[in-house]
Design a protein around this motif. Structure first.
Motif, PDB file in Angstrom:
ATOM      1  N   LEU A 110      -3.639  12.334   4.738  1.00 19.72           N
ATOM      2  CA  LEU A 110      -3.472  13.767   4.540  1.00 19.72           C
ATOM      3  C   LEU A 110      -4.504  14.517   5.374  1.00 19.72           C
ATOM      4  CD1 LEU A 110      -2.932  14.190   0.687  1.00 19.72           C
ATOM      5  CD2 LEU A 110      -1.257  14.625   2.491  1.00 19.72           C
ATOM      6  N   ARG A 111      -4.090  15.609   5.974  1.00 19.36           N
ATOM      7  CA  ARG A 111      -4.989  16.422   6.761  1.00 19.36           C
ATOM      8  C   ARG A 111      -4.885  17.882   6.317  1.00 19.36           C
ATOM      9  NH1 ARG A 111      -6.457  12.059   7.334  1.00 19.36           N
ATOM     10  NH2 ARG A 111      -6.559  10.792   9.228  1.00 19.36           N
ATOM     11  N   VAL A 112      -5.987  18.594   6.395  1.00 19.97           N
ATOM     12  CA  VAL A 112      -6.016  20.013   6.057  1.00 19.97           C
ATOM     13  C   VAL A 112      -5.598  20.824   7.287  1.00 19.97           C
ATOM     14  CG1 VAL A 112      -7.504  21.943   5.398  1.00 19.97           C
ATOM     15  CG2 VAL A 112      -7.789  19.711   4.293  1.00 19.97           C
ATOM     16  N   LEU A 167      -3.419  12.408  -7.889  1.00 19.61           N
ATOM     17  CA  LEU A 167      -2.130  12.260  -8.554  1.00 19.61           C
ATOM     18  C   LEU A 167      -1.357  11.073  -7.984  1.00 19.61           C
ATOM     19  CD1 LEU A 167      -1.113  16.018  -8.785  1.00 19.61           C
ATOM     20  CD2 LEU A 167      -1.661  14.512 -10.708  1.00 19.61           C
ATOM     21  N   ALA A 168      -1.442  10.868  -6.667  1.00 22.06           N
ATOM     22  CA  ALA A 168      -0.782   9.720  -6.059  1.00 22.06           C
ATOM     23  C   ALA A 168      -1.358   8.420  -6.602  1.00 22.06           C
ATOM     24  CB  ALA A 168      -0.928   9.778  -4.538  1.00 22.06           C
ATOM     25  N   LYS A 205      -5.603  18.678  -1.023  1.00 22.46           N
ATOM     26  CA  LYS A 205      -5.707  17.303  -0.537  1.00 22.46           C
ATOM     27  C   LYS A 205      -6.241  16.367  -1.621  1.00 22.46           C
ATOM     28  CE  LYS A 205      -8.585  14.550   2.607  1.00 22.46           C
ATOM     29  NZ  LYS A 205      -7.600  13.557   3.082  1.00 22.46           N
ATOM     30  N   LYS A 206      -7.371  16.722  -2.218  1.00 20.62           N
ATOM     31  CA  LYS A 206      -7.987  15.847  -3.213  1.00 20.62           C
ATOM     32  C   LYS A 206      -7.118  15.724  -4.461  1.00 20.62           C
ATOM     33  CE  LYS A 206     -12.021  14.872  -1.210  1.00 20.62           C
ATOM     34  NZ  LYS A 206     -13.293  15.353  -1.773  1.00 20.62           N
ATOM     35  N   ALA A 223       0.843  -1.201   0.000  1.00 20.88           N
ATOM     36  CA  ALA A 223       0.000   0.000   0.000  1.00 20.88           C
ATOM     37  C   ALA A 223       0.874   1.244   0.000  1.00 20.88           C
ATOM     38  CB  ALA A 223      -0.923   0.017   1.211  1.00 20.88           C
ATOM     39  N   LEU A 224       0.383   2.296  -0.667  1.00 23.09           N
ATOM     40  CA  LEU A 224       1.062   3.583  -0.655  1.00 23.09           C
ATOM     41  C   LEU A 224       0.370   4.478   0.368  1.00 23.09           C
ATOM     42  CD1 LEU A 224       3.201   5.479  -1.907  1.00 23.09           C
ATOM     43  CD2 LEU A 224       1.419   6.242  -3.511  1.00 23.09           C
ATOM     44  N   ILE A 225       1.101   4.835   1.420  1.00 18.24           N
ATOM     45  CA  ILE A 225       0.550   5.687   2.481  1.00 18.24           C
ATOM     46  C   ILE A 225       0.935   7.130   2.187  1.00 18.24           C
ATOM     47  CG2 ILE A 225       0.536   6.181   4.948  1.00 18.24           C
ATOM     48  CD1 ILE A 225       1.390   3.243   5.382  1.00 18.24           C
ATOM     49  N   VAL A 226      -0.066   7.992   2.057  1.00 14.85           N
ATOM     50  CA  VAL A 226       0.157   9.414   1.786  1.00 14.85           C
ATOM     51  C   VAL A 226      -0.215  10.187   3.040  1.00 14.85           C
ATOM     52  CG1 VAL A 226      -0.341  11.331   0.238  1.00 14.85           C
ATOM     53  CG2 VAL A 226      -0.503   8.991  -0.617  1.00 14.85           C
ATOM     54  N   ALA A 227       0.762  10.882   3.612  1.00 13.64           N
ATOM     55  CA  ALA A 227       0.544  11.579   4.885  1.00 13.64           C
ATOM     56  C   ALA A 227       1.097  12.995   4.807  1.00 13.64           C
ATOM     57  CB  ALA A 227       1.199  10.811   6.027  1.00 13.64           C
ATOM     58  N   GLY A 228       0.669  13.816   5.746  1.00 15.37           N
ATOM     59  CA  GLY A 228       1.147  15.192   5.797  1.00 15.37           C
ATOM     60  C   GLY A 228       0.002  16.159   6.005  1.00 15.37           C
ATOM     61  N   GLU A 229       0.292  17.438   5.826  1.00 17.33           N
ATOM     62  CA  GLU A 229      -0.685  18.494   6.038  1.00 17.33           C
ATOM     63  C   GLU A 229      -0.692  19.415   4.834  1.00 17.33           C
ATOM     64  OE1 GLU A 229      -0.295  21.490   9.322  1.00 17.33           O
ATOM     65  OE2 GLU A 229      -1.793  20.158  10.239  1.00 17.33           O
ATOM     66  N   VAL A 230      -1.887  19.757   4.363  1.00 15.95           N
ATOM     67  CA  VAL A 230      -2.041  20.603   3.178  1.00 15.95           C
ATOM     68  C   VAL A 230      -2.891  21.819   3.533  1.00 15.95           C
ATOM     69  CG1 VAL A 230      -1.733  18.755   1.488  1.00 15.95           C
ATOM     70  CG2 VAL A 230      -4.005  19.175   2.451  1.00 15.95           C
ATOM     71  N   PRO A 231      -2.844  22.874   2.699  1.00 13.29           N
ATOM     72  CA  PRO A 231      -3.543  24.107   3.073  1.00 13.29           C
ATOM     73  C   PRO A 231      -5.058  24.071   2.900  1.00 13.29           C
ATOM     74  CG  PRO A 231      -2.386  24.394   0.996  1.00 13.29           C
ATOM     75  CD  PRO A 231      -1.959  23.072   1.533  1.00 13.29           C
ATOM     76  N   ASP A 232      -5.577  23.200   2.023  1.00 18.60           N
ATOM     77  CA  ASP A 232      -7.024  23.230   1.750  1.00 18.60           C
ATOM     78  C   ASP A 232      -7.478  21.916   1.144  1.00 18.60           C
ATOM     79  OD1 ASP A 232      -6.257  23.364  -0.998  1.00 18.60           O
ATOM     80  OD2 ASP A 232      -6.136  25.542  -0.856  1.00 18.60           O
ATOM     81  N   ILE A 233      -8.797  21.781   0.989  1.00 29.00           N
ATOM     82  CA  ILE A 233      -9.394  20.554   0.473  1.00 29.00           C
ATOM     83  C   ILE A 233      -8.995  20.308  -0.976  1.00 29.00           C
ATOM     84  CG2 ILE A 233     -11.520  21.849  -0.021  1.00 29.00           C
ATOM     85  CD1 ILE A 233     -11.209  18.077   0.706  1.00 29.00           C
ATOM     86  N   ALA A 234      -8.852  21.367  -1.774  1.00 26.77           N
ATOM     87  CA  ALA A 234      -8.458  21.190  -3.172  1.00 26.77           C
ATOM     88  C   ALA A 234      -7.076  20.556  -3.265  1.00 26.77           C
ATOM     89  CB  ALA A 234      -8.481  22.531  -3.906  1.00 26.77           C
TER      90      ALA A 234
END
Length: 245
Positions: A69-71, A55-56, A49-50, A36-47
């Motif tokens: 991923l969390r906003v 892309l992942a 994140k999605k 499985a590919l785990i994508v983690a971290g923090e992004v500025p907004d919902i756009a």
């Protein structure tokens, strides 16, 4: 087999090309674990994140994707406060006037509107809201795909969400498609007072949304795109809205 750091470089390069944004202040991590590919971290907004998740998925060679991923939310909102605001927003929404609204508080179910006996009646449903570390989980059942998507949008519109996990069941089952997405997005834009929906056109093809038209400010242009990304189960968003003073 690709290494996770190779996938990350490909995804971030594609993200910057598509969104014209850089996430240097929001570190993103990708790790391969048991296929499985785990994508983690923090992004500025919902756009962001999605878009990153799509892309992942595109670059992951069909591996299972785990979304962590969390906003970013500044200042943070306490779970109880966020849960209360989302329940109030759902209770006030015309589209959920026949739904039983519940909250899961410290493992206990609190019915805030209606009764559980009403949940199975025709024209009604039940939405249960749980919040943990800013992550909102919606469970229960609703009567249409539009209601399911609107529940996610309603939660995102309440400031303070770090993520929204929509586990609402659809009863009865309903086929999804471009017309369904177009219809619910029209409703979302018309409801959002931050955008002038009459100046925005929507085209949906193979679940991919293209926005066009014109608005007065860059903030309004971005908000329309954010609204589109708030919808679940879409194939992406292309923002061709122009800003005209």
């Amino acid at each position: 087999m690709q290494r996770s750091d190779t996938v990350l470089k490909q995804v971030m390069a594609a993200f910057e090309r598509e969104s014209h944004l850089k996430l240097h202040n929001h570190p993103i991590h990708m790790n391969l674990d048991d296929g499985a590919l785990i994508v983690a971290g923090e992004v500025p907004d919902i756009a962001s994140k999605k878009r990153l998740l799509q892309l992942a998925r595109r670059h992951s060679e069909d591996k299972r994707l785990v979304d962590r991923l969390r906003v970013a939310v500044d200042p943070p909102v306490a779970d109880g406060e966020l849960r209360t605001h989302i329940c109030e927003r759902l209770a006030q929404a015309v589209d959920f006037r026949n739904c039983v609204i519940c909250a899961r508080v410290k493992g206990q179910l609190e019915v805030l509107r209606g009764t559980m006996d009403e949940a199975g009646n025709d024209g009604s449903g039940v939405i249960e809201v749980t919040v943990e570390d800013g992550v909102v989980t919606l469970t229960g059942q609703v009567i249409s795909l539009s209601h399911r998507r609107l529940a996610s949008v309603t939660a995102w519109w309440v400031g303070g969400c770090r993520d929204v996990v929509n586990l609402l069941e659809l009863v009865p089952a309903e086929a999804d498609g471009d017309d369904e997405i177009s219809e619910v997005l029209h409703l979302v834009l018309e409801t959002d007072l931050r955008v002038r929906a009459e100046q925005i056109t929507i085209k949906v093809e193979n679940l991919r949304i293209t926005l066009a038209g014109w608005v007065a400010t860059e903030a309004e242009r971005r908000q329309a795109e954010q609204d589109a990304w708030c919808l679940d189960a879409i194939g992406g968003v292309v923002n061709r809205i122009q800003v005209r003073a």
